[in-house]
Each structure stands twice: as structure tokens, then as C-alpha cells.
Design a protein around this motif. Structure first.
Motif, PDB file in Angstrom:
ATOM      1  N   UNK A 144      97.489   8.698  34.299  1.00  0.00           N
ATOM      2  CA  UNK A 144      98.335   9.531  33.429  1.00  0.00           C
ATOM      3  C   UNK A 144      99.743   9.620  34.012  1.00  0.00           C
ATOM      4  N   UNK A 145      99.823   9.690  35.341  1.00  0.00           N
ATOM      5  CA  UNK A 145     101.121   9.773  36.009  1.00  0.00           C
ATOM      6  C   UNK A 145     101.932   8.504  35.735  1.00  0.00           C
ATOM      7  N   UNK A 146     101.242   7.368  35.846  1.00  0.00           N
ATOM      8  CA  UNK A 146     101.924   6.099  35.600  1.00  0.00           C
ATOM      9  C   UNK A 146     102.486   5.998  34.193  1.00  0.00           C
ATOM     10  N   UNK A 147     101.735   6.517  33.231  1.00  0.00           N
ATOM     11  CA  UNK A 147     102.217   6.444  31.839  1.00  0.00           C
ATOM     12  C   UNK A 147     103.454   7.300  31.666  1.00  0.00           C
ATOM     13  N   UNK A 148     103.475   8.473  32.327  1.00  0.00           N
ATOM     14  CA  UNK A 148     104.686   9.307  32.237  1.00  0.00           C
ATOM     15  C   UNK A 148     105.867   8.639  32.938  1.00  0.00           C
ATOM     16  N   UNK A 149     105.578   7.980  34.055  1.00  0.00           N
ATOM     17  CA  UNK A 149     106.663   7.280  34.762  1.00  0.00           C
ATOM     18  C   UNK A 149     107.302   6.249  33.846  1.00  0.00           C
ATOM     19  N   UNK A 150     106.451   5.481  33.147  1.00  0.00           N
ATOM     20  CA  UNK A 150     106.984   4.454  32.225  1.00  0.00           C
ATOM     21  C   UNK A 150     107.911   5.103  31.212  1.00  0.00           C
ATOM     22  N   UNK A 151     107.477   6.247  30.753  1.00  0.00           N
ATOM     23  CA  UNK A 151     108.226   6.955  29.726  1.00  0.00           C
ATOM     24  C   UNK A 151     109.575   7.447  30.271  1.00  0.00           C
ATOM     25  N   UNK A 152     109.566   7.978  31.488  1.00  0.00           N
ATOM     26  CA  UNK A 152     110.829   8.453  32.080  1.00  0.00           C
ATOM     27  C   UNK A 152     111.782   7.269  32.300  1.00  0.00           C
TER      28      UNK A 152
END
Ligand SMILES: Nc1ncnc2c1ncn2[C@@H]1O[C@H](COP(=O)(O)OP(=O)(O)OP(=O)(O)O)[C@@H](O)[C@H]1O
Length: 335
Positions: free
Chosen positions: A173-181
Motif C-alpha cells: 500500500x505504501x508503494x502505491x502511495x509513493x507512485x501517486x506522490x
């Protein structure tokens, strides 16, 4: 506007009503388009700083402009030009993902004829298009965080403040948010991010500021900060550390291969950060073996951001960005 800094804070102070000096002298400029990481131990003043920058608290000293608006004189203009994702999510659990974003559009005054396209775009961006019609109460923690991030962006703000946006999320989930940022940053959005995860700051941020007792004591790119800590890190693992660690520490300290450099105890052995680690590491190894200590692992590596952070927050004597961290720590300790 494009020439000005996104954030310009000069000698900011914030003293709470009970006398707590949460921010003592914070000076920071962040150019437009930067992804800036704000690090500090618990209680260092990160959330207080974000609240000042987002106009939720008025500074008790100093000046701050955000998007060229003064936070004290033009708080409304500041608020209209920023997005803020607080530590606690602000999604309405009874509303669907689409309704949550729709609601944020209404609050931020997104023109009615632009809303549908904006909502679809954001649902896509945070990867929630498939579940747009589901109520948020059915979402996982990571999905709620992504929805929250989308609602902070409906008015397409040029600056977004993210206060520990990935705390409590699993690595996926953290990785997906990173992609988004990274994606919104590539679109030109300035991001001010606080995080407890140093690898997050290392991976995402153009520049990092480390806060200690309400002041920035180091800033630079992750690579610059690692360079400034200097030297290499020597990690030594020993057999049966529960029994042997204290003796190994004593032998290493008495041998003093690294000229008074402090030797840290770790769970598995010893760790030393020194410019001489590569040249003289084997001398220490020999001294330990001579003392009958079984060394099971020996590794010399470049410093990580964790080493930088520990060095700075421990108040060790490191020249960082022209600031002598030990001198600063001593001043603070005697206040
Ligand atoms: N409303 C308040 N009144 C008085 N003191 C406060 C208030 N809020 C925070 N503090 C104090 O101000 C200091 C800085 O707190 P702040 O929450 O800004 O730190 P932080 O770096 O965000 O910490 P964390 O990582 O734990 O969230 C702490 O000593 C805290 O106890």
C-alpha cells in the motif's frame, strides 16, 4: 509566482499557550516543484510546523509565505492554494469514494461543469476507479489513505502537505502511495512530506530537512546528507551477543583503533562509523578474535539515511549544512 519559492519560512517560532516551545527558530525555503522531506524524532515539532504552514496555527514569531501569501495576513488565500493530508484521514466512511471526492469538490468550489472529469481523473490516479461506488467503510487502510490523498487534490493545488501519509500501511500500500506522490510531483506539484520512514524519504525526496527541538539542524539531498556524515559504517556480528556483547564492546573501546570514535552496540554486535573503517576495520576484527570473541559477520557499507538520522538526532558532533550539531545540542540542553 513561478519565480517565487513555494514556501519561505524565516525564523519561525511557535510557543503553545502552556509555554511549550515547539518551534524555536525555523528557517526554510522550498522552491516550486520540489519534493521536500521533513524528518525529526517524535515531538521534534513536525506537525506543529505543518500546522503553521497550513494556517491552522499562527506563528508566535517570524514570517511565513506559502505560494507568496503571508500565512498571518492572508490565511484564506494560503488555504485555497494548498492541499493538506493530515495524519488522521478525513474521509467520510458512510460516503462512497466518488461521493467523498464530490464533497471535497463542493467545499473547495471546483466549478460544477469540471467536477465529473476531475473526479474521474482523481479516482484513476489513486487507483480507486473500480470501487468508486463503494462506501469508504468497506475500504482497507491503504485505500482510505489514497482516497484521502485524492480529496486533498481536487482543487489542483500547487502545494500539498502530507503529514505521515503512509504510517501504518503495509509495504504494498505504501508503494502505491509513493507512485501517486511521484506522479503528482512530476505534474509540477510541490510536496512537503513528513515521514517516520527514512527509506521513504530516501526514495522520494529531492531534499530533506532534519528537525530537532524545533529547529532545522541539517538539510540537503539524501546523497549529500549521507556524504556529510562521512566515512563508512563497519558492522560486526558476534556469536552469542547476549553473553558476549559487553565484553566485545569493552575490547573494541580499549583497543581504540578508530581514535575515540564512539562504538555502538547493536542487537547482533557492534557498529562503528568512521572515515578509517575501510582501512583499519580488520585491526579491530583481529583484536576481537585475539580476545576470544567469535566474529560471525563483518561488513563495511556506505552510511544510510538511518545513520544520518541517528547521528543528528543523537546530537553527535557532525558538521551538517554549516551547523555544528553538537554545539546546537549543548545550547538546547542548557536552556
Ligand atoms: N496543543 C499543544 N499544546 C502544548 N504543547 C503541544 C501541543 N501540541 C504539541 N505540543 C508539544 O509540542 C512539541 C512538538 O510536537 P509536534 O506534535 O509538533 O511534534 P512532531 O514532531 O510532529 O511529533 P510526532 O512525530 O510525535 O507527531 C511536543 O513537545 C509536543 O508535546
Amino acid at each position: 509566482m513561478s519565480e517565487a519559492n513555494a514556501i519561505d519560512a524565516q525564523h519561525v517560532e511557535l510557543t503553545y499557550a502552556d509555554g511549550t516551545e515547539a518551534v524555536t527558530d525555523l528557517t526554510l525555503t522550498i522552491p516550486n516543484g520540489e519534493l521536500f522531506g521533513f524528518l525529526g524524532a517524535n515531538g521534534a515539532g513536525k506537525t506543529t510546523t505543518i500546522k503553521v504552514l497550513t494556517t491552522l496555527l499562527e506563528p508566535t514569531g517570524g514570517t511565513v509565505t506559502v505560494n507568496s501569501y503571508d500565512v498571518a495576513d492572508e490565511p484564506r488565500a494560503v488555504r485555497e492554494s494548498i492541499g493538506y493530508m493530515a495524519q488522521e484521514t478525513s474521509v467520510d466512511l458512510e460516503l462512497t469514494a466518488r461521493e467523498n471526492i464530490q464533497f471535497a469538490c463542493e467545499i473547495y468550489g471546483v466549478p460544477a461543469d469540471e467536477r465529473t472529469a476531475r473526479i474521474d481523473d482523481l479516482l484513476d490516479l489513486v487507483d480507486l476507479a473500480d470501487v468508486a461506488g463503494k462506501p469508504a467503510k468497506e475500504f482497507s487502510g491503504g485505500m482510505k489513505k489514497r482516497l484521502d490523498a485524492a480529496t486533498a487534490l481536487v482543487h489542483e493545488p500547487p502545494i500539498v502537505f502530507l503529514d505521515e501519509p503512509t504510517t501504518g500501511l503495509d509495504p504494498k500500500a505504501r508503494n502505491r502511495l509513493w507512485d501517486y506522490f511521484e506522479h503528482i510531483n512530476e505534474r509540477g506539484t510541490t510536496i512537503f512530506l513528513t515521514t517516520q520512514y527514512l527509506e521513504e524519504a530516501d526514495q522520494l525526496c529531492d531534499r530533506i530537512g532534519v528537525l530537532r527541538n524545533g529547529e532545522i539542524v541539517a538539510s540537503g539531498s539524501p546523497a549529500e546528507l549521507k556524504d556529510r556524515v562521512g566515512g563508512a559504517v563497519l558492522d560486526i556480528e558476534i556469536a552469542d551477543p547476549e553473553e558476549t556483547l559487553e565484553r566485545a564492546h569493552r575490547v573494541a573501546t580499549e583497543t581504540d583503533v578508530f581514535d575515540g570514535t564512539p562504538i555502538d552496540r547493536t542487537e547482533t554486535g557492534l557498529s562503528i562509523r568512521s572515515t578509517a573503517a575501510r582501512q583499519q576495520g580488520t585491526e579491530l576484527l583481529a583484536a576481537l578474535m585475539d580476545a576470544g570473541i567469535t566474529v560471525t559477520g563483518f561488513n563495511i557499507r556506505d552510511p544510510t539515511l538511518d545513520d544520518v538520522f541517528l547521528t543528528i538526532t543523537d546530537g553527535n558532533d557532525v558538521e551538517v549544512n554549516g551547523v555544528d550539531a553538537e554545539a546546537t545540542a549543548t545550547t538546547e540542553a542548557t536552556r
